[in-house]
Design an enzyme around this catalytic site. Structure first.
Site, mmCIF file in Angstrom:
data_model
loop_
_atom_site.group_PDB
_atom_site.id
_atom_site.type_symbol
_atom_site.label_atom_id
_atom_site.label_comp_id
_atom_site.label_asym_id
_atom_site.label_seq_id
_atom_site.Cartn_x
_atom_site.Cartn_y
_atom_site.Cartn_z
ATOM 1 N N GLU A 1 17.714 -40.194 -1.365
ATOM 2 C CA GLU A 1 18.384 -40.950 -2.433
ATOM 3 C C GLU A 1 17.558 -42.163 -2.845
ATOM 4 O OE1 GLU A 1 19.888 -39.385 -0.047
ATOM 5 O OE2 GLU A 1 21.826 -38.628 -0.686
ATOM 6 N N GLU B 1 25.326 -35.042 3.989
ATOM 7 C CA GLU B 1 26.691 -35.572 3.826
ATOM 8 C C GLU B 1 27.722 -34.479 4.135
ATOM 9 O OE1 GLU B 1 25.895 -37.280 -0.221
ATOM 10 O OE2 GLU B 1 26.711 -39.075 0.721
#
Ligand code: 1HE
Length: 261
Positions: A136, A116
């Site tokens: 995730e 990210e």
């Protein structure tokens, strides 16, 4: 001592000419990103020296970043989780929409929040050891650092869904092929390559870099009609600058470098 007061020692900054070097310096924890490190990044990108034209983010040790510091995750309820994710958004917005283009140099793990962070940069240079993942899904959570917006713009909805749904890991070559990185270089050469790119970025007209950082993403996010209008405005302003006129003259009088491989 850094020119930025109270920077954690997990973050090191150095100015080389017109380039700001920002090193994630937490190798024992694979540059896992905790709040202290994130807030340090915010400080760095709020205080980019005026003569700096480009920044490079890279990682110490064997990996770019293992993502969110998972040791801090268990302590939050839903509302605290919202605030935490919004804090990541605020910080990574400073990286994407700051004063200078930012290049990321990747190697080893570029996963979760590390990816990210990399996707908030304007370009990514990957060394051969780089691998990309969004664990995730496996950790029972969801991207919270802007990845759903930024990573999906780099690789598309199906690929980011696959990465979280199945835990798919992309190697450096495939990462470059699908658009996670723009440059693929041999191991150990990422920083050198990024420094060369930073020189090119620094040589651009200020308005061009500003438009690429601040206007182009808004065009991409908006409607076609508004995008075309913004494009026309930007083109008109850019071409009218004395710097642009001088560059055109350089080309027309044979003094500018030609385009070619
Ligand atoms: C960590 C973290 C971390 C390592 N938070 N401490 N990210 C992940 O799910 C990735 C988790 N990490 C890994 O899969 C591996 O550590 C790596 C592939 C990145 C590197 O492997 P390796 O063999 O080089 O290192 P290691 O032995 O696994 O880890 C070394 C130490 O770093 C160890 O601590 P130690 O005290 O036992 O030495 C690890 O616990 C620690 N470490 N990664 C905390 N991530 C805004 S939302 C974003 C959501 C996410 O980012 S989710 C993805 C999180």
């Amino acid at each position: 001592m850094s020119y930025i007061p109270d920077l954690p020692d997990t973050l090191q900054v150095d100015v080389q000419g017109t380039t700001l070097l920002v090193k994630l310096n937490r190798p024992a924890k694979r540059n896992a990103l905790n709040d202290e490190l994130l807030l340090g990044l915010e400080k760095v990108f709020l205080a980019v020296p005026a003569d700096v034209k480009c920044a490079i983010i890279y990682g110490e040790g064997q990996h770019f970043s293992a993502g969110l510091d998972l040791s801090a995750l268990t302590e939050r309820d839903a509302v605290q989780g919202m605030h935490h994710s919004r804090m990541w958004h605020r910080v990574l917005d400073k990286v994407q929409f700051g004063t200078v283009p930012v290049l990321a140099v990747l190697h080893g793990a570029c996963v979760g929040g590390g990816l990210e962070l990399a996707s908030a940069c304007h370009l990514r240079v990957a060394e051969a050891s780089t691998f990309y993942a969004l664990p995730e899904g496996q950790r029972g959570i969801f991207v919270g650092g802007g990845g759903s917006v930024r990573i999906s713009k780099l690789i598309g909805l199906a690929r980011i869904t696959d990465m979280m749904l199945t835990g798919r890991v992309y190697n450096a070559q495939d990462g470059e092929r699908i658009g996670l990185a723009q440059y693929l270089v041999p191991e150990g050469q990422g920083l050198e390559h990024a420094l060369e790119l930073a020189q090119k970025v620094a040589g651009n007209a200020g308005m061009t870099n500003y438009a690429l950082m601040h206007i182009l993403p808004r065009i991409v996010d908006g409607s076609q009609e508004q995008g075309l209008m913004l494009e026309a405005l930007t083109a008109a302003i850019a071409q009218n600058a004395p710097e642009a006129k001088a560059r055109l003259q350089e080309f027309l009088t044979g003094r500018a470098k030609k385009v070619g491989l």
